[in-house]
Design a protein around this motif. Structure first.
Motif, PDB file in Angstrom:
ATOM      1  N   MET A 210       0.827  -1.201   0.000  1.00 24.59           N
ATOM      2  CA  MET A 210       0.000   0.000   0.000  1.00 24.59           C
ATOM      3  C   MET A 210       0.867   1.260   0.000  1.00 24.59           C
ATOM      4  SD  MET A 210      -2.659  -1.390   2.896  1.00 24.59           S
ATOM      5  CE  MET A 210      -3.579   0.124   3.112  1.00 24.59           C
ATOM      6  N   LYS A 211       1.873   1.285   0.858  1.00 19.87           N
ATOM      7  CA  LYS A 211       2.747   2.455   0.955  1.00 19.87           C
ATOM      8  C   LYS A 211       3.538   2.677  -0.330  1.00 19.87           C
ATOM      9  CE  LYS A 211       4.987   2.684   4.978  1.00 19.87           C
ATOM     10  NZ  LYS A 211       5.674   2.190   6.205  1.00 19.87           N
ATOM     11  N   ALA A 212       4.006   1.590  -0.931  1.00 12.95           N
ATOM     12  CA  ALA A 212       4.781   1.710  -2.164  1.00 12.95           C
ATOM     13  C   ALA A 212       3.933   2.302  -3.293  1.00 12.95           C
ATOM     14  CB  ALA A 212       5.334   0.345  -2.571  1.00 12.95           C
ATOM     15  N   ALA A 213       2.679   1.878  -3.383  1.00  9.90           N
ATOM     16  CA  ALA A 213       1.804   2.385  -4.438  1.00  9.90           C
ATOM     17  C   ALA A 213       1.532   3.878  -4.265  1.00  9.90           C
ATOM     18  CB  ALA A 213       0.493   1.599  -4.453  1.00  9.90           C
ATOM     19  N   ILE A 214       1.251   4.298  -3.038  1.00  4.68           N
ATOM     20  CA  ILE A 214       0.974   5.713  -2.791  1.00  4.68           C
ATOM     21  C   ILE A 214       2.230   6.548  -2.998  1.00  4.68           C
ATOM     22  CG2 ILE A 214       0.393   7.388  -0.991  1.00  4.68           C
ATOM     23  CD1 ILE A 214      -2.004   5.976  -2.274  1.00  4.68           C
ATOM     24  N   ALA A 215       3.376   6.036  -2.570  1.00  2.63           N
ATOM     25  CA  ALA A 215       4.627   6.766  -2.793  1.00  2.63           C
ATOM     26  C   ALA A 215       4.872   6.972  -4.281  1.00  2.63           C
ATOM     27  CB  ALA A 215       5.791   6.021  -2.158  1.00  2.63           C
ATOM     28  N   GLN A 216       4.573   5.967  -5.088  1.00  2.00           N
ATOM     29  CA  GLN A 216       4.755   6.082  -6.536  1.00  2.00           C
ATOM     30  C   GLN A 216       3.877   7.192  -7.110  1.00  2.00           C
ATOM     31  OE1 GLN A 216       4.438   2.329  -8.632  1.00  2.00           O
ATOM     32  NE2 GLN A 216       4.104   3.329 -10.615  1.00  2.00           N
ATOM     33  N   ILE A 217       2.640   7.255  -6.645  1.00  2.00           N
ATOM     34  CA  ILE A 217       1.723   8.309  -7.117  1.00  2.00           C
ATOM     35  C   ILE A 217       2.214   9.683  -6.684  1.00  2.00           C
ATOM     36  CG2 ILE A 217      -0.605   9.249  -6.789  1.00  2.00           C
ATOM     37  CD1 ILE A 217      -1.580   6.310  -6.674  1.00  2.00           C
ATOM     38  N   CYS A 218       2.653   9.788  -5.439  1.00  2.00           N
ATOM     39  CA  CYS A 218       3.093  11.085  -4.919  1.00  2.00           C
ATOM     40  C   CYS A 218       4.376  11.563  -5.601  1.00  2.00           C
ATOM     41  CB  CYS A 218       3.289  11.009  -3.402  1.00  2.00           C
ATOM     42  SG  CYS A 218       1.740  10.799  -2.487  1.00  2.00           S
ATOM     43  N   LYS A 219       5.223  10.658  -6.004  1.00  2.00           N
ATOM     44  CA  LYS A 219       6.414  11.043  -6.768  1.00  2.00           C
ATOM     45  C   LYS A 219       6.021  11.574  -8.138  1.00  2.00           C
ATOM     46  CE  LYS A 219       9.547   7.640  -4.640  1.00  2.00           C
ATOM     47  NZ  LYS A 219      10.326   6.408  -4.878  1.00  2.00           N
ATOM     48  N   LYS A 220       5.146  10.853  -8.805  1.00  2.00           N
ATOM     49  CA  LYS A 220       4.766  11.219 -10.166  1.00  2.00           C
ATOM     50  C   LYS A 220       4.018  12.543 -10.217  1.00  2.00           C
ATOM     51  CE  LYS A 220       2.571   9.308 -14.314  1.00  2.00           C
ATOM     52  NZ  LYS A 220       3.810   9.354 -15.128  1.00  2.00           N
ATOM     53  N   TYR A 221       3.203  12.817  -9.192  1.00  2.00           N
ATOM     54  CA  TYR A 221       2.343  13.999  -9.224  1.00  2.00           C
ATOM     55  C   TYR A 221       2.723  15.032  -8.163  1.00  2.00           C
ATOM     56  CZ  TYR A 221      -0.391  11.077 -12.340  1.00  2.00           C
ATOM     57  OH  TYR A 221      -0.777  10.285 -13.391  1.00  2.00           O
ATOM     58  N   HIS A 222       4.002  15.091  -7.818  1.00  2.00           N
ATOM     59  CA  HIS A 222       4.425  16.017  -6.758  1.00  2.00           C
ATOM     60  C   HIS A 222       4.185  17.477  -7.144  1.00  2.00           C
ATOM     61  CE1 HIS A 222       8.074  16.354  -9.237  1.00  2.00           C
ATOM     62  NE2 HIS A 222       8.343  17.454  -8.563  1.00  2.00           N
ATOM     63  N   LYS A 223       4.153  17.788  -8.426  1.00  2.00           N
ATOM     64  CA  LYS A 223       3.913  19.165  -8.854  1.00  2.00           C
ATOM     65  C   LYS A 223       2.445  19.559  -8.733  1.00  2.00           C
ATOM     66  CE  LYS A 223       7.877  19.600 -11.963  1.00  2.00           C
ATOM     67  NZ  LYS A 223       8.348  19.919 -13.340  1.00  2.00           N
ATOM     68  N   CYS A 283      -6.022   5.154   8.056  1.00  2.00           N
ATOM     69  CA  CYS A 283      -5.966   6.423   7.327  1.00  2.00           C
ATOM     70  C   CYS A 283      -5.501   6.175   5.886  1.00  2.00           C
ATOM     71  CB  CYS A 283      -5.010   7.369   8.059  1.00  2.00           C
ATOM     72  SG  CYS A 283      -4.796   8.978   7.325  1.00  2.00           S
ATOM     73  N   LEU A 284      -4.442   5.386   5.721  1.00  2.00           N
ATOM     74  CA  LEU A 284      -3.919   5.051   4.394  1.00  2.00           C
ATOM     75  C   LEU A 284      -4.953   4.282   3.581  1.00  2.00           C
ATOM     76  CD1 LEU A 284      -1.713   4.700   2.267  1.00  2.00           C
ATOM     77  CD2 LEU A 284      -0.774   2.823   3.634  1.00  2.00           C
ATOM     78  N   SER A 285      -5.651   3.365   4.228  1.00  2.00           N
ATOM     79  CA  SER A 285      -6.675   2.579   3.545  1.00  2.00           C
ATOM     80  C   SER A 285      -7.758   3.471   2.947  1.00  2.00           C
ATOM     81  CB  SER A 285      -7.299   1.588   4.530  1.00  2.00           C
ATOM     82  OG  SER A 285      -8.507   1.064   4.033  1.00  2.00           O
ATOM     83  N   LYS A 286      -8.237   4.418   3.714  1.00  2.00           N
ATOM     84  CA  LYS A 286      -9.278   5.327   3.205  1.00  2.00           C
ATOM     85  C   LYS A 286      -8.742   6.195   2.073  1.00  2.00           C
ATOM     86  CE  LYS A 286     -10.496   7.008   7.265  1.00  2.00           C
ATOM     87  NZ  LYS A 286     -11.228   7.828   8.260  1.00  2.00           N
ATOM     88  N   PHE A 287      -7.507   6.674   2.226  1.00  2.00           N
ATOM     89  CA  PHE A 287      -6.903   7.495   1.180  1.00  2.00           C
ATOM     90  C   PHE A 287      -6.829   6.727  -0.139  1.00  2.00           C
ATOM     91  CE2 PHE A 287      -3.157   9.418  -0.965  1.00  2.00           C
ATOM     92  CZ  PHE A 287      -3.596  10.738  -1.025  1.00  2.00           C
ATOM     93  N   ILE A 288      -6.452   5.455  -0.080  1.00  2.00           N
ATOM     94  CA  ILE A 288      -6.383   4.629  -1.291  1.00  2.00           C
ATOM     95  C   ILE A 288      -7.765   4.445  -1.898  1.00  2.00           C
ATOM     96  CG2 ILE A 288      -5.977   2.256  -2.078  1.00  2.00           C
ATOM     97  CD1 ILE A 288      -3.545   2.189  -0.227  1.00  2.00           C
ATOM     98  N   GLN A 289      -8.762   4.187  -1.067  1.00  2.00           N
ATOM     99  CA  GLN A 289     -10.122   4.008  -1.599  1.00  2.00           C
ATOM    100  C   GLN A 289     -10.623   5.284  -2.270  1.00  2.00           C
ATOM    101  OE1 GLN A 289     -12.898   1.544   1.018  1.00  2.00           O
ATOM    102  NE2 GLN A 289     -11.181   1.835   2.444  1.00  2.00           N
ATOM    103  N   TYR A 290     -10.367   6.436  -1.655  1.00  2.00           N
ATOM    104  CA  TYR A 290     -10.786   7.700  -2.264  1.00  2.00           C
ATOM    105  C   TYR A 290     -10.143   7.865  -3.645  1.00  2.00           C
ATOM    106  CZ  TYR A 290     -12.205   9.129   2.495  1.00  2.00           C
ATOM    107  OH  TYR A 290     -12.784   9.222   3.733  1.00  2.00           O
ATOM    108  N   LEU A 291      -8.839   7.630  -3.720  1.00  2.00           N
ATOM    109  CA  LEU A 291      -8.127   7.829  -4.988  1.00  2.00           C
ATOM    110  C   LEU A 291      -8.569   6.823  -6.046  1.00  2.00           C
ATOM    111  CD1 LEU A 291      -4.385   8.675  -4.160  1.00  2.00           C
ATOM    112  CD2 LEU A 291      -6.254  10.230  -4.716  1.00  2.00           C
ATOM    113  N   TYR A 292      -8.704   5.567  -5.655  1.00  2.00           N
ATOM    114  CA  TYR A 292      -9.041   4.536  -6.635  1.00  2.00           C
ATOM    115  C   TYR A 292     -10.433   4.770  -7.220  1.00  2.00           C
ATOM    116  CZ  TYR A 292      -9.427  -0.066  -8.813  1.00  2.00           C
ATOM    117  OH  TYR A 292      -9.573  -1.096  -9.723  1.00  2.00           O
ATOM    118  N   ILE A 293     -11.402   5.000  -6.362  1.00  2.00           N
ATOM    119  CA  ILE A 293     -12.769   5.220  -6.851  1.00  2.00           C
ATOM    120  C   ILE A 293     -12.850   6.547  -7.599  1.00  2.00           C
ATOM    121  CG2 ILE A 293     -15.180   5.479  -6.163  1.00  2.00           C
ATOM    122  CD1 ILE A 293     -14.489   3.787  -3.664  1.00  2.00           C
ATOM    123  N   GLY A 294     -12.129   7.560  -7.118  1.00  2.00           N
ATOM    124  CA  GLY A 294     -12.207   8.888  -7.727  1.00  2.00           C
ATOM    125  C   GLY A 294     -11.429   9.038  -9.022  1.00  2.00           C
TER     126      GLY A 294
END
Length: 391
Positions: A210-223, A283-294
């Motif tokens: 879970m952490k690795a996936a979110i870190a990848q997104i945050c790196k790609k979209y840091h701007k 907290c991380l679980s909810k954040f992932i669900q928000y992003l995936y569905i959204g």
């Protein structure tokens, strides 16, 4: 003359009701930001953000950028406290809800809007949504290190929701949504197949993925990160009530991705079902669900049903996150954006005398602090009354 707070000319709180305990914790930080904005030259807010490697970087941000109101003045803004940020409704099934009860849990501390005299406040253009956490240094965990203090941060579930919605709102192209969904796909399938969203041990058992996936997104979209959390700090002499004379006040902002980095560092790397240890994992679980569905393939597919977000039984309304001063101090002792180490981030820049420029026309006389028993005894002891002959 009517008691005022600097720069708050238009608001859902009038000059007469800016001063209660719960309200003042939000209204004073806005006036403090206005003070920095009106300085000559304007002073900037300290800013906790992330870089392309998803490392914390210490930067600074102008108040006009913080409020997302370039070209406007404080007097041209409308400060709506405890409100919902309507531009995010496009990602929510049924919006923020049509009743006070439904909307209450989704309100954020401050929505900055552009004041328009010929319109109703609900029709003003919304510019920025900010959560406000007013904190003191030192806290209990840093009281013995006066030259290196820290401040506790307590976060509500609303902050996690707005962190995700803020990132989704910055995505403008279908390929960006598709990339987010693809990055989270394996995590989504794993936790859905195991019914893992509803079990603490399953969440922590999959935390590395879970952490690795979110870190990848945050790196790609840091701007695409934006300000989310406003943290005013005030410094007292040890744990006394008196403000430090020379280093009393400062203002810190956190981006939504810096907030994500904060709770990611608190997620356990090994499986556990301990409720306290699992708080950040939920907290991380909810954040992932928000992003995936959204991040669906169309506007209709991007609607998040908040009632369908899954969490372990019994934790639907718990406090999202709490990090003490030692934890936040360690977290933001990071490199500055322009080089060098940050060693004085929690040392306030501004003396207490600036209060006279922020709280106007006798506003301090309107304050009604919480009447706590221990506070009453403490103040009586400090003023000599407790041991006096008149006690």
């Amino acid at each position: 003359m009517c008691a005022k707070l600097l720069g708050i000319e238009h608001s859902n709180h009038s000059n007469e009701d800016l001063w209660s305990k719960n309200v003042f914790n939000s209204t004073f930080p806005v006036a403090f930001a206005n003070y920095l904005w009106k300085c000559d030259p304007p002073q900037k807010v300290k800013y906790v953000t992330t870089d392309a490697n998803f490392n914390i970087v210490i930067d600074e941000i102008g108040v006009d950028e913080l409020f997302n109101c370039n070209g406007l003045t404080a007097e041209e803004l409308y400060f709506s406290f405890e409100d919902v940020y309507t531009p995010y409704e496009k990602f929510l099934e049924g919006g923020f809800g049509s009743t006070k009860r439904l909307r209450r849990a989704k309100k954020i501390d401050l929505v900055v809007k552009q004041f328009e005299e010929d319109k109703a406040p609900e029709d003003y253009k919304s510019l920025r949504a900010l959560e406000i956490k007013m904190t003191v240094v030192p806290d209990n965990s840093t009281i013995n290190t006066p030259d290196n203090p820290g401040s506790e941060i307590v976060i509500r579930p609303t902050t996690t929701l707005y962190a995700a919605l803020g990132l989704l709102d910055q995505c403008k192209f279908s390929r960006e949504f598709a990339n987010i969904k693809e990055t989270l796909h394996d995590v989504w399938i794993t936790l859905s197949n195991e019914n893992g969203w509803e079990h603490n041990a399953t969440l922590t058992g999959n935390s590395r993925q879970m952490k690795a996936a979110i870190a990848q997104i945050c790196k790609k979209y840091h701007k695409k990160q934006i300000p989310l959390l406003l943290q005013p700090i005030w410094k007292t002499n040890a744990q006394d009530h008196e403000l430090d004379k020379e280093h009393a006040l400062d203002l810190i902002a956190w981006s939504n991705l810096a907030y994500v980095k904060l709770f990611l560092t608190k997620v356990p790397d090994t499986q556990t079902d301990d409720p306290t240890a699992c708080r950040a994992a939920r907290c991380l679980s909810k954040f992932i669900q928000y992003l995936y569905i959204g991040s669906g393939s169309s506007d209709i597919d991007r609607r998040i049903n908040l009632g369908a977000i899954k969490v372990p039984e019994g934790y639907q309304t718990d406090k999202e996150l709490s990090v003490n001063g030692a934890g936040t101090r360690e977290f933001i002792t990071a490199r500055k954006k322009r080089g060098g180490k940050n060693d004085t981030y929690y040392k306030p820049r501004f003396p207490r005398k600036i209060l006279h420029s922020i709280i106007l026309n006798g506003g301090e006389k309107r304050l009604k602090p919480e009447r706590r028993f221990d506070q009453s005894i403490y103040i009586m002891e400090k003023t000599g009354l407790y041991n006096s002959g008149n006690f």
